[in-house]
Design a protein around this motif. Structure first.
Motif, mmCIF file in Angstrom:
data_model
loop_
_atom_site.group_PDB
_atom_site.id
_atom_site.type_symbol
_atom_site.label_atom_id
_atom_site.label_comp_id
_atom_site.label_asym_id
_atom_site.label_seq_id
_atom_site.Cartn_x
_atom_site.Cartn_y
_atom_site.Cartn_z
ATOM 1 N N THR A 39 0.864 -1.216 0.092
ATOM 2 C CA THR A 39 -0.251 -0.131 -0.047
ATOM 3 C C THR A 39 0.789 1.200 -0.159
ATOM 4 O OG1 THR A 39 -0.194 0.123 2.412
ATOM 5 C CG2 THR A 39 -1.849 -1.192 1.373
ATOM 6 N N ALA A 40 0.561 2.433 -0.305
ATOM 7 C CA ALA A 40 1.019 3.663 -0.023
ATOM 8 C C ALA A 40 1.448 3.853 0.882
ATOM 9 C CB ALA A 40 0.162 4.836 -0.719
ATOM 10 N N ALA A 41 0.955 3.796 2.104
ATOM 11 C CA ALA A 41 1.218 3.870 3.485
ATOM 12 C C ALA A 41 2.497 2.904 3.778
ATOM 13 C CB ALA A 41 0.090 3.630 4.572
ATOM 14 N N ASN A 42 2.396 1.737 3.543
ATOM 15 C CA ASN A 42 3.530 0.603 3.707
ATOM 16 C C ASN A 42 4.849 1.331 3.191
ATOM 17 O OD1 ASN A 42 1.395 -2.432 3.377
ATOM 18 N ND2 ASN A 42 2.040 -1.126 5.067
ATOM 19 N N ALA A 43 4.447 1.591 1.633
ATOM 20 C CA ALA A 43 5.770 2.075 0.909
ATOM 21 C C ALA A 43 6.529 3.142 1.242
ATOM 22 C CB ALA A 43 5.228 2.356 -0.678
ATOM 23 N N ASN A 44 5.791 4.095 2.095
ATOM 24 C CA ASN A 44 6.158 5.319 2.635
ATOM 25 C C ASN A 44 7.073 5.085 3.771
ATOM 26 O OD1 ASN A 44 5.472 8.291 1.364
ATOM 27 N ND2 ASN A 44 3.819 6.740 0.807
ATOM 28 N N ALA A 45 6.334 4.100 4.800
ATOM 29 C CA ALA A 45 7.124 3.797 5.851
ATOM 30 C C ALA A 45 8.274 3.067 5.549
ATOM 31 C CB ALA A 45 6.012 2.865 6.773
ATOM 32 N N ILE A 46 8.239 2.275 4.591
ATOM 33 C CA ILE A 46 9.648 1.585 4.346
ATOM 34 C C ILE A 46 10.821 2.504 3.750
ATOM 35 C CG2 ILE A 46 10.499 -0.363 2.565
ATOM 36 C CD1 ILE A 46 7.638 -1.738 2.766
ATOM 37 N N ALA A 47 10.261 3.513 2.852
ATOM 38 C CA ALA A 47 11.244 4.243 2.311
ATOM 39 C C ALA A 47 11.782 5.088 3.485
ATOM 40 C CB ALA A 47 10.616 5.057 1.257
ATOM 41 N N LEU A 48 10.795 5.592 4.322
ATOM 42 C CA LEU A 48 11.455 6.537 5.406
ATOM 43 C C LEU A 48 12.313 6.030 6.303
ATOM 44 C CD1 LEU A 48 10.683 9.518 6.023
ATOM 45 C CD2 LEU A 48 9.213 8.700 7.511
ATOM 46 N N ALA A 49 11.957 4.553 6.792
ATOM 47 C CA ALA A 49 12.950 3.828 7.465
ATOM 48 C C ALA A 49 14.234 3.458 6.839
ATOM 49 C CB ALA A 49 12.282 2.533 8.007
ATOM 50 N N PHE A 50 14.431 3.182 5.599
ATOM 51 C CA PHE A 50 15.723 3.230 5.162
ATOM 52 C C PHE A 50 16.354 4.470 5.096
ATOM 53 C CE2 PHE A 50 18.639 3.281 1.413
ATOM 54 C CZ PHE A 50 19.270 2.290 1.519
ATOM 55 N N ALA A 51 15.876 5.542 4.588
ATOM 56 C CA ALA A 51 16.607 6.929 4.472
ATOM 57 C C ALA A 51 17.032 7.356 5.784
ATOM 58 C CB ALA A 51 15.558 7.743 3.620
ATOM 59 N N GLN A 52 16.118 6.916 6.875
ATOM 60 C CA GLN A 52 16.617 7.779 8.179
ATOM 61 C C GLN A 52 17.747 6.844 8.467
ATOM 62 O OE1 GLN A 52 12.773 7.220 10.140
ATOM 63 N NE2 GLN A 52 12.125 9.415 9.794
ATOM 64 N N THR A 53 17.755 5.802 8.361
ATOM 65 C CA THR A 53 18.787 4.723 8.964
ATOM 66 C C THR A 53 19.920 5.044 8.133
ATOM 67 O OG1 THR A 53 17.046 2.988 9.648
ATOM 68 C CG2 THR A 53 19.288 2.217 9.393
ATOM 69 N N LEU A 54 20.029 5.248 7.031
ATOM 70 C CA LEU A 54 21.083 5.320 6.011
ATOM 71 C C LEU A 54 21.771 6.896 6.446
ATOM 72 C CD1 LEU A 54 22.773 4.487 3.656
ATOM 73 C CD2 LEU A 54 21.394 5.557 2.325
ATOM 74 N N GLU A 55 20.684 7.819 6.798
ATOM 75 C CA GLU A 55 21.412 9.069 6.906
ATOM 76 C C GLU A 55 21.978 8.972 8.477
ATOM 77 O OE1 GLU A 55 20.096 13.694 7.157
ATOM 78 O OE2 GLU A 55 18.479 12.211 7.114
ATOM 79 N N ALA A 56 21.532 8.073 9.257
ATOM 80 C CA ALA A 56 22.049 8.000 10.673
ATOM 81 C C ALA A 56 23.584 7.387 10.704
ATOM 82 C CB ALA A 56 21.112 7.373 11.505
ATOM 83 N N ARG A 57 23.626 6.321 9.531
ATOM 84 C CA ARG A 57 24.850 5.667 9.540
ATOM 85 C C ARG A 57 25.895 6.447 8.907
ATOM 86 N NH1 ARG A 57 25.771 0.115 10.818
ATOM 87 N NH2 ARG A 57 24.071 -0.435 12.295
ATOM 88 N N THR A 58 25.512 7.363 7.958
ATOM 89 C CA THR A 58 26.476 7.954 7.201
ATOM 90 C C THR A 58 26.677 9.399 7.324
ATOM 91 O OG1 THR A 58 25.065 8.570 5.376
ATOM 92 C CG2 THR A 58 26.204 6.310 5.165
ATOM 93 N N GLY A 59 25.905 9.980 7.952
ATOM 94 C CA GLY A 59 25.792 11.249 8.125
ATOM 95 C C GLY A 59 25.610 12.292 6.921
ATOM 96 N N ILE A 60 24.920 11.572 6.040
ATOM 97 C CA ILE A 60 24.564 12.254 4.747
ATOM 98 C C ILE A 60 23.162 12.020 4.430
ATOM 99 C CG2 ILE A 60 25.397 12.210 2.133
ATOM 100 C CD1 ILE A 60 28.134 10.939 2.844
ATOM 101 N N THR A 61 22.476 13.034 3.958
ATOM 102 C CA THR A 61 21.192 12.917 3.553
ATOM 103 C C THR A 61 21.242 12.377 2.172
ATOM 104 O OG1 THR A 61 20.695 14.961 4.440
ATOM 105 C CG2 THR A 61 18.974 14.179 2.947
ATOM 106 N N PRO A 62 20.482 11.173 2.035
ATOM 107 C CA PRO A 62 20.455 10.462 0.632
ATOM 108 C C PRO A 62 19.776 11.219 -0.415
ATOM 109 C CG PRO A 62 19.135 9.314 2.298
ATOM 110 C CD PRO A 62 19.796 10.281 3.159
ATOM 111 N N VAL A 63 19.805 10.810 -1.438
ATOM 112 C CA VAL A 63 18.867 11.199 -2.683
ATOM 113 C C VAL A 63 17.789 9.953 -2.858
ATOM 114 C CG1 VAL A 63 18.790 11.317 -5.477
ATOM 115 C CG2 VAL A 63 20.621 12.443 -3.838
#
Length: 231
Positions: free
Chosen positions: A114-138
């Motif tokens: 669902t759109a809600a699932n997809a948004n939650a998944i994308a946000l979880a990835f982006a937030q975790t990656l940014e926390a790990r790298t210190g860089i805001t991803p594209v």
């Protein structure tokens, strides 16, 4: 979902680029660079256990030949927990590489979500990656998904939009600007045997300010023919 307005680029300077993976085969990056391409996104990983077998060779050759390099991950998660694991795997895969382009998330494996699932998944990835790298991803997406799926919360992450046909991407979805524009998915570039995705990038895609050239990129490579005023 089409609009009469174009989506504004985040930055004025356009860099001709491309994105590649193991599917691109062996790449002659010297010829790619000589053709006027300045920036390349290289697939690093898929899911939580697949590292692209050509990533290291592509990265090394791209940098040796003066291209600015970035890495992308193909997200296949079905839960936020899986997305966080994939973000950690991606960060581990690219660790130790000096990447000039922001890490990129490619999330087009959306079947059954669902759109809600997809948004939650994308946000979880982006937030975790940014926390790990210190860089805001594209965030990479196509025009249809931008219009129909993604929510305002994801606009924190600069947009790399795939929109084939228009001279500029259309203004659709919650984003108001783009840093990457994939305008062709079956283009040809000297140095690559088959078809390849073609992109334009702005300075907004870079990890650092474009006004401060990277020390390992010569002025000729930085300011050469690949920095184009396309319009």
């Amino acid at each position: 979902f089409m609009s009469n307005k174009t989506l504004e680029p985040l930055g004025d300077v356009r860099y001709l680029g491309l994105d590649v993976s193991a599917f691109s085969g062996e790449i002659d990056f010297a010829t790619v660079r000589a053709s006027g391409r300045a920036a390349v996104y290289i697939r690093a990983s898929v899911a939580d256990d697949y590292a692209d077998p050509n990533f290291d060779a592509n990265y090394i050759s791209a940098r040796e030949n003066g291209l600015l390099a970035g890495a992308y991950h193909v997200l296949t998660a079905r839960t936020p927990e899986q997305a966080r694991a994939q973000a950690r795997f991606f960060a581990q895969t690219v660790a130790g590489r000096e990447l000039q382009l922001r890490p990129a998330l490619v999330f087009d494996c959306l079947a059954g979500l669902t759109a809600a699932n997809a948004n939650a998944i994308a946000l979880a990835f982006a937030q975790t990656l940014e926390a790990r790298t210190g860089i805001t991803p594209v965030f990479y997406t196509n025009a249809y998904s931008a219009a129909s799926i993604w929510e305002e919360s994801l606009t924190r992450y600069p947009l790399w939009i795939a929109d084939y046909g228009p001279k500029e991407p259309e203004s659709i979805g919650p984003w108001r600007s783009w840093v990457g524009f994939q305008y062709e998915d079956n283009g040809r570039v000297p140095g690559i045997a088959g078809n390849v995705d073609l992109d334009r990038f702005t300075e907004g895609v870079f990890v650092e300010e474009v006004s401060q050239p990277f020390s390992d990129v010569s002025p000729k490579a930085w300011y050469g023919p690949a920095v184009l005023d396309l319009y």
